[in-house]
Structure formats: structure tokens, C-alpha cells
Design a protein around this motif. Structure first.
Motif, PDB file in Angstrom:
ATOM      1  N   GLY A  46      44.577  49.082  32.010  1.00  0.00           N
ATOM      2  CA  GLY A  46      43.989  48.967  30.681  1.00  0.00           C
ATOM      3  C   GLY A  46      44.750  49.663  29.573  1.00  0.00           C
ATOM      4  O   GLY A  46      44.379  49.555  28.402  1.00  0.00           O
TER       5      GLY A  46
ATOM      6  N   CYS B 239      48.184  41.450  29.753  1.00  0.00           N
ATOM      7  CA  CYS B 239      46.941  41.269  29.007  1.00  0.00           C
ATOM      8  C   CYS B 239      47.141  41.311  27.499  1.00  0.00           C
ATOM      9  O   CYS B 239      46.286  40.839  26.759  1.00  0.00           O
ATOM     10  CB  CYS B 239      45.911  42.306  29.442  1.00  0.00           C
ATOM     11  SG  CYS B 239      45.330  41.989  31.125  1.00  0.00           S
TER      12      CYS B 239
ATOM     13  N   ARG C 150      46.549  45.078  32.756  1.00  0.00           N
ATOM     14  CA  ARG C 150      45.224  44.635  33.210  1.00  0.00           C
ATOM     15  C   ARG C 150      44.380  45.838  33.618  1.00  0.00           C
ATOM     16  O   ARG C 150      44.875  46.758  34.273  1.00  0.00           O
ATOM     17  CB  ARG C 150      45.393  43.679  34.390  1.00  0.00           C
ATOM     18  CG  ARG C 150      44.109  43.048  34.886  1.00  0.00           C
ATOM     19  CD  ARG C 150      44.430  42.058  35.994  1.00  0.00           C
ATOM     20  NE  ARG C 150      43.231  41.456  36.551  1.00  0.00           N
ATOM     21  CZ  ARG C 150      43.217  40.559  37.533  1.00  0.00           C
ATOM     22  NH1 ARG C 150      44.371  40.159  38.057  1.00  0.00           N
ATOM     23  NH2 ARG C 150      42.081  40.061  37.993  1.00  0.00           N
ATOM     24  N   TYR C 151      43.114  45.829  33.205  1.00  0.00           N
ATOM     25  CA  TYR C 151      42.251  46.981  33.488  1.00  0.00           C
ATOM     26  C   TYR C 151      41.380  46.780  34.715  1.00  0.00           C
ATOM     27  O   TYR C 151      40.923  47.748  35.333  1.00  0.00           O
ATOM     28  CB  TYR C 151      41.354  47.278  32.281  1.00  0.00           C
ATOM     29  CG  TYR C 151      40.222  46.303  32.085  1.00  0.00           C
ATOM     30  CD1 TYR C 151      38.970  46.532  32.644  1.00  0.00           C
ATOM     31  CD2 TYR C 151      40.401  45.129  31.347  1.00  0.00           C
ATOM     32  CE1 TYR C 151      37.931  45.625  32.486  1.00  0.00           C
ATOM     33  CE2 TYR C 151      39.380  44.229  31.183  1.00  0.00           C
ATOM     34  CZ  TYR C 151      38.143  44.471  31.747  1.00  0.00           C
ATOM     35  OH  TYR C 151      37.130  43.571  31.590  1.00  0.00           O
ATOM     36  N   SER C 152      41.122  45.524  35.118  1.00  0.00           N
ATOM     37  CA  SER C 152      40.112  45.269  36.152  1.00  0.00           C
ATOM     38  C   SER C 152      40.643  45.489  37.567  1.00  0.00           C
ATOM     39  O   SER C 152      39.893  45.876  38.463  1.00  0.00           O
ATOM     40  CB  SER C 152      39.580  43.839  36.020  1.00  0.00           C
ATOM     41  OG  SER C 152      40.646  42.904  36.059  1.00  0.00           O
TER      42      SER C 152
ATOM     43  N   SER D 238      40.970  41.813  27.358  1.00  0.00           N
ATOM     44  CA  SER D 238      40.314  41.400  28.596  1.00  0.00           C
ATOM     45  C   SER D 238      40.751  40.017  29.072  1.00  0.00           C
ATOM     46  O   SER D 238      40.349  39.577  30.155  1.00  0.00           O
ATOM     47  CB  SER D 238      38.791  41.421  28.409  1.00  0.00           C
ATOM     48  OG  SER D 238      38.402  40.548  27.362  1.00  0.00           O
ATOM     49  N   THR D 239      41.546  39.314  28.271  1.00  0.00           N
ATOM     50  CA  THR D 239      42.100  38.033  28.702  1.00  0.00           C
ATOM     51  C   THR D 239      43.601  38.218  28.911  1.00  0.00           C
ATOM     52  O   THR D 239      44.271  38.832  28.094  1.00  0.00           O
ATOM     53  CB  THR D 239      41.848  36.925  27.673  1.00  0.00           C
ATOM     54  OG1 THR D 239      42.476  37.278  26.439  1.00  0.00           O
ATOM     55  CG2 THR D 239      40.352  36.736  27.449  1.00  0.00           C
TER      56      THR D 239
END
Length: 202
Positions: A122, A152, A85-87, A54-55
Motif C-alpha cells: 500500500g 496500483c 498493492r495493499y491487499s 485500490s485498483t
């Protein structure tokens, strides 16, 4: 294992080597240092090596964005994995190049191991590099268009052979080689015969 048995298991004999699963290799990314072409506030290059999906690392909007890992010496690289990246913005990784080589000043001059077509949000994808040799592993977005590079998690696996063990001891289910400096553990089968050192070079 009690302390007495532990000390009885230590030997001061020759050198030995340990072969890991060839399909996995040894994780070496955290043994090095990282940098990136630019840094968006708080999204440091080291975030791609912290083990937390998540970072992330994140460059500013720019052309030819890159992230570079210096392994401190030349390794034969088995494969590289990238976690996207998942977001949001998962398509930013599309077209990224993974390069391995020994040139530090111009990251785009090192040979290409793989080109990332796409990685779902992700997800973690693995890219074989077939023993390419190099000190520097880079991920870049080539071309003149202004883009962000976001990673990520990045992991680099050396081909097969571990490099150094500080202490070796016997367990009921086989030898366990403990690398305190690298925090790496490899278990061997009980029937495996080796010669051990308190400081072992592999």
C-alpha cells in the motif's frame, strides 16, 4: 472576482514560461496511453493511472512481464512514483526495473532509471530519474522466472516546465494558470510579471 474583472484581466501579449517547484515537477503520466505484456481479467494497464490506489494493473503469470506508458513525445523525467498493492503479494514488485527511453519495440533496451528493491504493501515510493529523456516509461520484472507484475498507481513527473495553457486570469492571491485540456493548475505570486496569451505555449 466578477465577470467584468475577469475579462479585464485577459491580455493578448507575447509568450511566457512558468517554472514549477523543481522537487515536484509536472505530472504527465495521464497525458499518455498504456499497455502491458499480458492482462489478468479485469486488471487493465489503465488501472495504474486512474488515481485510485485500490485498483491495479496485473499481468498474467509470465517471464519478463512489463507495463509501458507512451507519453506521445519525449520528455525529461524528473521522477517516477509507484504505489504497491495493499491487499496481498507486496513482494511481487521486488526487483522491478523502471526504464525510460525512446525504444518501443523492445522495452528492455531502454536505460534503467531505478531498480525497486521493495515497497511495503500500500505504500508509494518515489524514484529520481534526474532528467532522463524518453517517450516511453516502463516497469518490468526481468528474468526467465514466471511472475506477475502488479502496479496500483504510477505517476511520472516532468522536470519543471509546464507545456501549454489555454486560459490565464488574475486572482487576488496571484496569477492562476488554468490548463483546461490537461486539468493542471499552477499559482504564481502576485508580484510576478508575465505576458499572457489566450493560448499560451510554455
Amino acid at each position: 472576482m466578477n465577470l467584468s474583472d475577469f475579462y479585464k484581466s485577459l491580455f493578448l501579449l507575447g509568450f511566457f514560461s512558468v517554472q514549477t517547484n523543481a522537487g515536484e515537477g509536472v505530472k504527465i503520466a495521464t497525458w499518455g496511453s498504456v499497455d502491458q505484456s499480458t492482462t489478468l481479467i479485469g486488471w487493465h494497464a489503465q488501472n495504474a493511472l486512474d488515481g485510485v490506489n485500490s485498483t491495479c494493473s496485473h499481468t498474467e503469470l509470465q517471464s519478463n512481464a512489463w507495463w509501458k506508458l507512451d507519453l506521445m513525445k519525449t520528455y525529461s523525467v524528473n521522477r517516477v512514483t509507484i504505489t504497491n498493492r495493499y491487499s496481498c503479494c507486496s513482494d511481487r514488485i521486488n526487483g522491478a526495473e523502471i526504464r525510460i527511453g525512446n525504444v518501443s519495440s523492445n522495452v528492455f533496451s531502454n536505460p534503467v532509471c531505478a531498480v525497486v528493491s521493495t515497497i511495503p504493501a500500500g505504500a508509494t515510493y518515489s524514484y529520481p530519474c534526474h532528467g532522463m529523456k524518453g517517450r516511453y516509461v516502463t516497469v518490468d520484472i526481468p528474468g526467465p522466472s514466471q511472475q506477475h507484475l502488479t502496479l496500483c498507481e504510477v505517476e511520472v513527473y516532468e522536470e519543471g516546465v509546464m507545456k501549454q495553457a489555454d486560459l490565464v486570469f488574475w486572482e487576488n492571491n496571484g496569477f492562476t494558470i488554468v490548463l483546461f485540456s490537461q486539468k493542471t493548475f499552477v499559482k504564481m505570486k502576485p508580484e510576478t510579471r508575465v505576458q499572457l496569451l489566450s493560448q499560451v505555449r510554455l
